[in-house]
Design a protein around this motif. Structure first.
Motif, short mmCIF file in Angstrom:
data_model
loop_
_atom_site.label_atom_id
_atom_site.label_comp_id
_atom_site.label_asym_id
_atom_site.label_seq_id
_atom_site.Cartn_x
_atom_site.Cartn_y
_atom_site.Cartn_z
N LEU A 262 7.12 -2.19 -3.24
CA LEU A 262 6.41 -3.32 -3.83
C LEU A 262 7.29 -4.58 -3.84
O LEU A 262 6.79 -5.70 -3.68
N LEU A 263 8.59 -4.40 -4.01
CA LEU A 263 9.51 -5.54 -3.93
C LEU A 263 9.50 -6.13 -2.52
O LEU A 263 9.52 -7.35 -2.35
N TYR A 264 9.48 -5.24 -1.51
CA TYR A 264 9.39 -5.73 -0.13
C TYR A 264 8.07 -6.47 0.09
O TYR A 264 8.01 -7.47 0.81
N GLY A 265 6.99 -5.98 -0.53
CA GLY A 265 5.71 -6.66 -0.42
C GLY A 265 5.75 -8.05 -1.02
O GLY A 265 5.22 -9.02 -0.45
N VAL B 178 2.96 10.56 -5.46
CA VAL B 178 3.61 11.74 -4.89
C VAL B 178 5.09 11.74 -5.25
O VAL B 178 5.71 10.68 -5.35
N PRO B 179 5.70 12.89 -5.39
CA PRO B 179 7.13 12.96 -5.72
C PRO B 179 7.99 12.56 -4.54
O PRO B 179 7.55 12.64 -3.39
N MET B 180 9.20 12.15 -4.80
CA MET B 180 10.10 11.72 -3.73
C MET B 180 11.22 12.72 -3.52
O MET B 180 11.79 13.24 -4.47
N ASP B 181 11.51 12.99 -2.26
CA ASP B 181 12.63 13.87 -1.91
C ASP B 181 13.85 13.02 -1.61
O ASP B 181 13.73 11.87 -1.23
N SER B 182 15.01 13.63 -1.73
CA SER B 182 16.23 12.92 -1.34
C SER B 182 16.41 13.02 0.17
O SER B 182 15.94 13.93 0.81
N GLY B 183 17.13 12.07 0.73
CA GLY B 183 17.32 12.04 2.18
C GLY B 183 18.34 13.06 2.62
O GLY B 183 19.12 13.59 1.85
N PRO B 184 18.35 13.37 3.91
CA PRO B 184 19.30 14.32 4.46
C PRO B 184 20.71 13.78 4.47
O PRO B 184 20.92 12.60 4.38
N SER B 185 21.67 14.64 4.63
CA SER B 185 23.06 14.22 4.63
C SER B 185 23.64 14.33 6.04
O SER B 185 23.04 14.89 6.93
N CYS B 186 24.84 13.81 6.18
CA CYS B 186 25.51 13.84 7.47
C CYS B 186 25.69 15.27 7.97
O CYS B 186 25.48 15.58 9.12
N LEU C 138 19.02 1.14 -4.03
CA LEU C 138 17.88 0.47 -4.63
C LEU C 138 16.81 1.47 -5.02
O LEU C 138 16.20 1.38 -6.10
N ILE C 139 16.56 2.46 -4.14
CA ILE C 139 15.59 3.51 -4.46
C ILE C 139 16.03 4.28 -5.70
O ILE C 139 15.23 4.60 -6.58
N GLY C 140 17.34 4.58 -5.78
CA GLY C 140 17.84 5.30 -6.93
C GLY C 140 17.70 4.52 -8.22
O GLY C 140 17.52 5.09 -9.29
N ALA C 141 17.78 3.18 -8.13
CA ALA C 141 17.72 2.34 -9.33
C ALA C 141 16.30 2.09 -9.80
O ALA C 141 16.01 2.17 -11.00
N ILE C 142 15.38 1.79 -8.88
CA ILE C 142 14.03 1.41 -9.30
C ILE C 142 12.95 2.32 -8.74
O ILE C 142 11.78 2.17 -9.09
N GLY C 143 13.32 3.23 -7.84
CA GLY C 143 12.35 4.15 -7.28
C GLY C 143 11.76 3.65 -5.96
O GLY C 143 11.77 2.46 -5.66
N LEU C 144 11.24 4.59 -5.19
CA LEU C 144 10.69 4.26 -3.87
C LEU C 144 9.49 3.32 -3.99
O LEU C 144 9.36 2.36 -3.22
N SER C 145 8.62 3.58 -4.95
CA SER C 145 7.40 2.78 -5.09
C SER C 145 7.73 1.32 -5.38
O SER C 145 7.20 0.40 -4.72
N GLY D 199 0.82 -1.20 0.00
CA GLY D 199 0.00 0.00 0.00
C GLY D 199 0.85 1.25 0.00
O GLY D 199 0.55 2.24 -0.70
N MET D 200 1.95 1.24 0.77
CA MET D 200 2.86 2.38 0.77
C MET D 200 3.48 2.59 -0.60
O MET D 200 3.68 3.72 -1.06
N GLY D 201 3.81 1.47 -1.27
CA GLY D 201 4.37 1.57 -2.61
C GLY D 201 3.39 2.19 -3.59
O GLY D 201 3.76 3.04 -4.41
N LEU D 202 2.12 1.79 -3.51
CA LEU D 202 1.11 2.34 -4.41
C LEU D 202 0.87 3.82 -4.14
O LEU D 202 0.71 4.62 -5.06
N VAL D 203 0.86 4.19 -2.83
CA VAL D 203 0.66 5.60 -2.48
C VAL D 203 1.80 6.46 -3.03
O VAL D 203 1.59 7.55 -3.56
#
Length: 553
Positions: free
Chosen positions: A492-495, A333-341, A481-488, A325-329
């Motif tokens: 879904l792969l985890y699902g 919506v667009p994805m932001d990059s994560g914070p840095s050190c 992995l997110i960079g290669a196939i996207g967050l969604s 469900g999180m993958g479908l949601v």
């Protein structure tokens, strides 16, 4: 055997069981120490950075040192547990923890900090294995589930305690020294409880106040038992290969379903699906923490009633649905990059909490690293792309992540966007609760039950080492992995992995509810392949022969 059982019942009715609270305290305090050590770095890292001028690489080293110690313990700890006994292993681990806490509290350089964190990682990893095995062997079938699961509840409480102390000590001079030092308190209390408990399970049978072991199990454990080598874990003898299949399968699916990343990067994930305000991230973290606590307590109440298989199947099914469900949601919506050190200090300032980052028992978020028993801490990275680095150790089931830097205020989302935000939040909470009453506590409970007593420590440690290694692997490559196939598609792969785990549990994992360790051992010996444990099996439908042990033996 019937007469023996009647005598045990009379003993139960004749006087209370004062040692039952001691068994519970060993499990609870062990988990409390584990959870506290995992999460305390989230509050200590920022002041350490300021006091020692730590670079991002040095922060990575400090965070990762706990994992190094935990990995070492998972590789060699099983031999200590089997050779010197469970009680001695716990007491020894507490001594190592005290030495590590002393090193951290008095540290004047990064070297002493790393040594102290490595010692703490070794101690909590060894203690987590020994505690689960020790408690499972001391108590009877009716109490085993709830008391071993109490360790998982202790982890959750330890994480929450570390957050509270981190906040309270944030403004104190050298407050990070006190943060590390307080880890010794639950370890000392646990050692005190152990002094009143027997060292061996055969000793337990003679202890009038201890919970009686059923099925002649206590006597059988110490007399006339076969010997096993480490290589026997992979042989057909006594279906050891099938047991190892069950243990490794549970550990691997626990990690490959993505729970360390989904939880430890929850703040990043929420920001990616639209939660942009700092207060929204705080709210999400608090909600996830409350859900985890409630789900862990629910598991404790159901594990000896509904059974291990039922909780695993229900939890894995809900994890598959919620993460999908999180993958479908996230498609919408667009994805932001994560914070840095380098953004970490600002993140802490904006949140208003002292380094309140990182999730329990698992990998920590990019901003501030955290840990978990069955997880690791991510590492801060100097590269443009944030890369996690794990730390820590078992079982069980992580908590909420740290706050990430708040992004600039954005206009109020449209109603349909708001609905997606709340859908993501609900899916995340379902995911957390499903793990917390399924894979979180039950994996370690099953591992403490399925192996013969002579090799139980080494077998548990072997599976635990795969737990750490898998956690490290998926945490290191989560953002790649997110960079290669996207967050969604990552969700879904985890699902899909959770669906495969559901099939594995359905076909391979037996029900051990209400059975003594001797009966569970017989159950595995009678099944040559793990797959023969099919879904139709129940504890009532399997026939067992009581093990008669003569006085002469």
């Amino acid at each position: 055997m019937k007469i023996h059982g009647v005598c045990q019942n009379k003993r139960l009715q004749g006087r209370p069981l004062p040692l039952l609270p001691l068994c519970a305290s060993v499990s609870l305090l062990g988990g409390l120490t584990f959870g506290y050590e995992l999460a305390v770095i989230s509050g200590a890292l920022l002041p350490l950075q300021l006091d020692f001028g730590l670079s991002c690489l040095e922060q990575e080293l400090l965070v990762g040192s706990l994992l190094l110690g935990a990995l070492l313990a998972s590789l060699v700890g099983g031999f200590f547990i089997d050779r010197y006994g469970r009680k001695q292993a716990i007491l020894g681990s507490n001594l190592v923890l005290l030495a590590g806490s002393l090193s951290l509290g008095l540290a004047s350089s990064l070297t002493w900090l790393v040594l102290g964190r490595s010692a703490a990682g070794f101690a909590i990893s060894l203690s987590s294995m020994a505690c689960c095995i020790y408690v499972s062997e001391l108590v009877g079938p009716r109490q085993r589930g709830v008391l071993v699961s109490l360790y998982e509840a202790g982890i959750t409480l330890g994480i929450l305690l570390s957050y509270a102390l981190n906040y309270a000590l944030a403004g104190a001079p050298w407050g990070w020294r006190h943060m590390f030092g307080w880890a010794a308190a639950p370890a000392l209390l646990q050692s005190l409880s152990l002094l009143f408990l027997p060292a061996r399970t055969d000793e337990a049978a003679a202890h009038k106040d201890l919970i009686p072991l059923q099925g002649g199990e206590a006597t059988k454990l110490g007399l006339g038992r076969p010997r096993y080598s480490f290589l026997d874990l992979f042989r057909a003898r006594d279906n050891m290969r099938g047991r190892t299949t069950v243990g490794l399968g549970l550990v691997l699916f626990q990690q490959l379903t993505g729970q360390p990343n989904v939880l430890c990067y929850a703040s990043t994930i929420f920001r990616s699906v639209g939660f942009r305000g700092g207060s929204s991230a705080v709210l999400a973290s608090v909600g996830l923490g409350a859900v985890k606590v409630a789900a862990t307590l629910t598991a404790m109440g159901l594990v000896d009633r509904a059974g291990r298989r039922a909780l695993l199947l229900a939890g894995c099914a809900l994890m598959a649905l919620s993460v999908s469900g999180m993958g479908l949601v996230s498609f919408a919506v667009p994805m932001d990059s994560g914070p840095s050190c380098l953004a970490m200090p600002n993140a802490t300032r904006l949140s208003g909490l002292s380094g309140d980052s990182g999730l329990p028992r698992g990998i920590s978020p990019p901003p501030l690293p955290t840990i978990s028993k069955s997880q690791a801490e991510p590492v801060l990275s100097t590269s443009k792309k944030t890369k996690p680095h794990p730390e820590a150790g078992n079982p069980t089931a992580p908590l909420l992540p740290a706050l990430s830097p708040a992004s600039p205020a954005s206009p109020s989302p449209a109603p349909e966007q708001a609905l997606l935000h709340w859908t993501a939040l609900v899916c995340m909470m379902v995911f957390v609760s499903a793990f917390s009453f399924g894979f979180g506590p039950v994996t370690w409970l099953v591992l403490s039950e399925i192996y013969p007593v002579e090799i139980r420590g080494r077998a548990f440690a072997f599976c635990n080492s795969f737990n750490w290694a898998t956690n490290l692997f998926i945490s290191l490559f989560f953002l790649d992995l997110i960079g290669a196939i996207g967050l969604s598609w990552t969700f879904l792969l985890y699902g899909l992995t959770a669906i495969l785990g559901l099939g594995f549990i359905y076909l391979c994992v037996p029900e051990t509810k209400g059975q003594s360790l001797a009966e569970i051992d017989q159950q595995f010996q009678r099944r040559r392949f793990a797959l023969s444990f099919g879904h139709r099996q129940s504890s009532a439908g399997v026939q067992y022969s009581r093990i008669e042990v003569s006085a002469a033996s």
